[in-house]
Motif scaffolding. Structure first.
Motif, PDB file in Angstrom:
ATOM      1  N   ARG A   1      -1.579 -10.655  -0.582  1.00  0.00           N
ATOM      2  CA  ARG A   1      -0.761  -9.561  -1.130  1.00  0.00           C
ATOM      3  C   ARG A   1      -1.651  -8.478  -1.716  1.00  0.00           C
ATOM      4  N   ALA A   2      -2.693  -8.889  -2.425  1.00  0.00           N
ATOM      5  CA  ALA A   2      -3.621  -7.921  -3.010  1.00  0.00           C
ATOM      6  C   ALA A   2      -4.385  -7.183  -1.914  1.00  0.00           C
ATOM      7  N   LYS A   3      -4.786  -7.906  -0.869  1.00  0.00           N
ATOM      8  CA  LYS A   3      -5.485  -7.269   0.253  1.00  0.00           C
ATOM      9  C   LYS A   3      -4.621  -6.173   0.869  1.00  0.00           C
ATOM     10  N   ARG A   4      -3.335  -6.476   1.026  1.00  0.00           N
ATOM     11  CA  ARG A   4      -2.402  -5.508   1.607  1.00  0.00           C
ATOM     12  C   ARG A   4      -2.308  -4.269   0.720  1.00  0.00           C
ATOM     13  N   ALA A   5      -2.167  -4.480  -0.599  1.00  0.00           N
ATOM     14  CA  ALA A   5      -2.068  -3.352  -1.530  1.00  0.00           C
ATOM     15  C   ALA A   5      -3.339  -2.508  -1.496  1.00  0.00           C
ATOM     16  N   VAL A   6      -4.488  -3.169  -1.514  1.00  0.00           N
ATOM     17  CA  VAL A   6      -5.774  -2.467  -1.500  1.00  0.00           C
ATOM     18  C   VAL A   6      -5.941  -1.667  -0.207  1.00  0.00           C
ATOM     19  N   SER A   7      -5.443  -2.193   0.897  1.00  0.00           N
ATOM     20  CA  SER A   7      -5.588  -1.502   2.183  1.00  0.00           C
ATOM     21  C   SER A   7      -4.856  -0.162   2.210  1.00  0.00           C
ATOM     22  N   PHE A   8      -3.866   0.020   1.317  1.00  0.00           N
ATOM     23  CA  PHE A   8      -3.123   1.279   1.242  1.00  0.00           C
ATOM     24  C   PHE A   8      -3.740   2.255   0.244  1.00  0.00           C
ATOM     25  N   GLY A   9      -4.865   1.887  -0.351  1.00  0.00           N
ATOM     26  CA  GLY A   9      -5.561   2.782  -1.270  1.00  0.00           C
ATOM     27  C   GLY A   9      -4.746   3.105  -2.507  1.00  0.00           C
ATOM     28  N   GLU A  10      -4.818   4.359  -2.942  1.00  0.00           N
ATOM     29  CA  GLU A  10      -4.131   4.769  -4.182  1.00  0.00           C
ATOM     30  C   GLU A  10      -2.626   4.513  -4.126  1.00  0.00           C
ATOM     31  N   LEU A  11      -2.035   4.695  -2.968  1.00  0.00           N
ATOM     32  CA  LEU A  11      -0.600   4.431  -2.818  1.00  0.00           C
ATOM     33  C   LEU A  11      -0.311   2.956  -3.084  1.00  0.00           C
TER      34      LEU A  11
END
Length: 97
Positions: A61-71
């Motif tokens: 879940r964190a990897k997914r969030a990080v992959s979207f950058g600031e958004l």
């Protein structure tokens, strides 16, 4: 249920429990490391560090969030900050599970 199926069922439960415990421990460690001022609350900047640490530890879940950058960071923070006070607490993170 056959003995082989019972054994498999027990192993699946044990692995799941172990994985969940490891995930909780990773979250605790990442939270404490990200909490720069030690107030047991994460600002938006600290939350960004928290997500990066979890992503590095393999949290999907964190990897997914990080992959979207600031958004991804902003969206994750807004979701976690249940009371919209600009801080994320351990209790708010537990509510996300």
């Amino acid at each position: 249920m056959t003995p082989a199926r019972i054994t498999l069922f027990v192993l699946v439960i044990m692995v799941s429990d172990t994985a969940l415990a490891a995930t909780k421990q990773q979250e605790r460690e990442a939270f404490l490391e990200a909490d720069a001022n030690g107030d047991r609350q994460l600002t938006k900047a600290e939350f960004k560090t928290f997500l990066k640490l979890l992503a590095e530890a393999g949290n999907s879940r964190a990897k997914r969030a990080v992959s979207f950058g600031e958004l991804g960071y902003s969206s994750g923070f807004s979701t976690a900050d249940a009371n919209s006070n600009g801080l994320v607490t351990p209790a708010e993170l537990r509510q996300l599970r």
